[in-house]
Each structure stands twice: as structure tokens, then as C-alpha cells.
Design an enzyme around this catalytic site. Structure first.
Site, mmCIF file in Angstrom:
data_model
loop_
_atom_site.group_PDB
_atom_site.id
_atom_site.type_symbol
_atom_site.label_atom_id
_atom_site.label_comp_id
_atom_site.label_asym_id
_atom_site.label_seq_id
_atom_site.Cartn_x
_atom_site.Cartn_y
_atom_site.Cartn_z
ATOM 1 N N LYS A 1 35.887 40.850 22.124
ATOM 2 C CA LYS A 1 35.266 41.681 21.109
ATOM 3 C C LYS A 1 36.199 42.838 20.754
ATOM 4 O O LYS A 1 36.821 43.438 21.631
ATOM 5 C CB LYS A 1 33.924 42.220 21.598
ATOM 6 C CG LYS A 1 32.831 41.181 21.669
ATOM 7 C CD LYS A 1 31.508 41.805 22.102
ATOM 8 C CE LYS A 1 30.351 40.821 21.914
ATOM 9 N NZ LYS A 1 30.547 39.567 22.653
ATOM 10 N N ASP B 1 35.812 37.707 18.452
ATOM 11 C CA ASP B 1 34.414 37.796 18.039
ATOM 12 C C ASP B 1 34.259 38.775 16.876
ATOM 13 O O ASP B 1 35.065 39.696 16.705
ATOM 14 C CB ASP B 1 33.544 38.276 19.205
ATOM 15 C CG ASP B 1 33.272 37.175 20.218
ATOM 16 O OD1 ASP B 1 33.557 36.008 19.914
ATOM 17 O OD2 ASP B 1 32.788 37.494 21.314
ATOM 18 N N MET B 2 33.196 38.587 16.093
ATOM 19 C CA MET B 2 32.869 39.521 15.028
ATOM 20 C C MET B 2 31.679 40.359 15.467
ATOM 21 O O MET B 2 30.701 39.837 16.015
ATOM 22 C CB MET B 2 32.539 38.777 13.742
ATOM 23 C CG MET B 2 32.414 39.676 12.526
ATOM 24 S SD MET B 2 33.976 40.473 12.054
ATOM 25 C CE MET B 2 34.885 39.075 11.388
ATOM 26 N N ARG C 1 34.685 30.212 13.389
ATOM 27 C CA ARG C 1 33.338 29.948 13.899
ATOM 28 C C ARG C 1 32.311 30.562 12.947
ATOM 29 O O ARG C 1 32.356 31.760 12.640
ATOM 30 C CB ARG C 1 33.176 30.569 15.283
ATOM 31 C CG ARG C 1 31.767 30.447 15.864
ATOM 32 C CD ARG C 1 31.523 31.481 16.951
ATOM 33 N NE ARG C 1 32.468 31.340 18.046
ATOM 34 C CZ ARG C 1 32.930 32.374 18.767
ATOM 35 N NH1 ARG C 1 32.541 33.615 18.490
ATOM 36 N NH2 ARG C 1 33.773 32.170 19.748
#
Length: 288
Positions: free
Chosen positions: A73, A115-116, A166
Site C-alpha cells: 500500500k 494496491d490502490m 486488478r
């Protein structure tokens, strides 16, 4: 010690426990995406420490020979401290993941997902992905969220880049002016984005969803376009479905595996973001 309710969703507190969990999954045909729990650090030392832990982790994955990658993250490795801290730590992790010590028997380095988080991190995260996707010839991936109105346009930017993308529905409670709030509209956006990805991407489509309807739609799109794809689900959620999908020849299945000592904060934030997350977790325990 992680209590039983939490241990359904977290693979222990140590890298060793997480890697052992991956080995068990690999035996059943499922690969792992390891995520060391931690986020929203406002000082540099813990961000640097987690980046160090990821450097060690990518090497341990190669040493153990497990089918796994990592996911980080942006706020975990320094974005809340400064863009430069995030970029420096991400570069360290990606460099380590592509170094000889993290290269598996197939000759490729350990894959790194970015990750977003909420909408305020979108631009810096996509910029970082683009840079590292080009530099590593696609050995990185990024997450995008169908509930954001901008995502369909973002996918057009990402379509010609190497690497993986993703697609998830989105767990953050974003402002109404920039996001879709109704479930039906989010589902519509997810389908639209997924259809575009199968049509415009050469490969690297990751279906991040537990929704059987979306997974079935991906199967239909694969039959139509032939674009390779994978399905990603969380630890402890519809695990029987994960193993059933993994037994099929056309799709690879990954389990997203959180681990680490910060498990309590992980669950608290998930529940705080949306009340439906708490209900979803309870249903998952009953239905897994």
C-alpha cells in the site's frame, strides 16, 4: 495471538506463518499475494521498516520456491510522509524483487502489486505503476476501482502498458461527486470496465471480486476474446470457490493474504470504511 474470528482472514503474524499458508494453498492449485499489514504511517521510520520487510519477503518467496507475489500500500511505505518517501521505498522493493536473490527457477523476479487506496492516492499510484511497469517490462501490477467515475478513462491509459491491472469494486466511501454510490451502478461500471479490459488489454487482466456474477462474466469475456486473466479473492472469503476455480484450466487463482501484527487495525479500518464490510465478513465466516 490472533483470535479465531480474525484468524479466518489473516495468515498469522510472521512471514514464516504467511509462507506456510501459501505452501498449503499451492498444494491445492492456488497462488498467493502476500500483504504485510500496515498503512497510513505519518512518520518515516515505520514506512522504511515495512519497506525493509518487503525486501526480505521477496527474497524469502524465491528461496522457498512458493508460487506467490507481494502487494504493498502506498500509505504503508511513506505516501503520507511525502511522495518522495513513497517513491523511494517502492523503488527499493521493486529493485529487490527483480534482483537475483528474488528470482525464481523460471528466471523471473518476484511480482509486485501496488494496491490502490482512496481517491487522493490515485494519480501518484498510477504514475508510479507506469514508471515501474516500463522499467521492469511488466513485473508490477496496480489496482483500480470500479466505483470511481474516472476508472474507465484510467484504463485507457493503462491498456498499452506492460504489467497487470486488478479491477475491484472499491471499498472506500468516496465523495458522491467522483464515485458511484448505488450497488447496481457500481456493478454496471465493473462490467463495463471488465469488458474494456478483455477487449483492449493483451494480457494481465486480474478480476478482483468474490461476486459469482462478475467471475462468470469474466469467463464469458475470456471465451469471446481469449485474453488471459486471473481471479483474486481474499483469505477466508469463499475459499471453496477459490479451489474449485483453481481446478479449471483456463484461469489462475490467487488468494490475497494479509499477515502481520497489525491485524486489529486492519479489521477496524475495514469495518469503519463501510458498515457492509462487517456484515460481509460475518457472512464469509458462515459461508466459507
Amino acid at each position: 495471538m490472533i483470535p479465531p474470528i480474525a484468524s479466518n482472514f489473516v495468515a498469522g503474524e510472521t512471514p514464516e506463518a504467511a509462507l506456510a499458508h501459501v505452501e498449503g494453498l499451492n498444494d491445492r492449485g492456488v497462488a498467493g499475494i502476500l500483504n504485510l499489514l500496515g498503512e497510513h504511517y505519518e512518520e518515516r521510520p515505520p514506512a522504511d521498516a515495512d519497506a525493509d520487510a518487503y525486501v526480505d519477503l521477496v527474497e524469502a518467496i524465491a528461496e522457498r520456491g512458493v508460487d506467490a507475489c507481494v502487494s504493498v500500500k502506498s500509505s504503508q511505505i511513506g505516501l503520507d510522509v511525502g511522495d518522495d518517501v513513497f517513491e523511494e521505498n517502492l523503488a527499493r522493493i521493486v529493485e529487490a524483487a527483480n534482483a537475483p536473490a528474488a528470482t525464481g527457477s523460471d528466471g523471473t523476479g518476484t511480482f509486485v502489486w501496488i494496491d490502490m487506496e482512496d481517491h487522493e492516492t490515485t494519480d501518484v499510484t498510477l504514475d508510479a505503476f507506469e514508471r515501474h511497469a516500463v522499467e521492469t517490462d511488466g513485473n508490477v501490477g496496480v489496482c483500480v476501482q470500479a466505483n470511481l467515475k474516472r476508472t474507465r478513462e484510467d484504463l485507457e491509459r493503462l491498456a498499452d502498458l506492460p504489467g497487470k491491472v486488478r479491477l475491484v469494486k472499491g471499498a472506500y466511501d468516496e465523495p458522491a461527486e467522483i464515485s458511484y454510490k448505488k450497488k447496481a451502478r457500481v456493478d454496471e461500471s465493473y462490467r463495463d470496465c471488465l469488458a474494456y479490459m478483455f477487449e483492449a488489454f493483451d494480457d494481465g487482466v486480474a478480476v478482483g471480486s468474490h461476486d459469482p456474477a462478475m467471475i462468470e462474466y469474466a469467463t464469458e469475456l475470456y471465451a469471446e476474446h481469449g485474453t488471459s486473466y486471473e481471479v483474486q479473492m481474499l483469505t477466508g472469503v469463499r475459499e471453496s470457490a477459490q479451489f474449485e476455480l483453481a481446478a479449471e484450466d483456463d484461469v489462475k487463482v490467487y488468494q490475497y493474504i494479509p499477515y502481520g501484527s497489525k491485524w486489529f487495525s486492519y479489521f477496524y479500518r475495514r469495518i469503519r470504511e463501510r458498515k457492509s464490510n462487517a456484515l460481509f465478513a460475518l457472512r464469509a465466516v458462515v459461508g466459507s
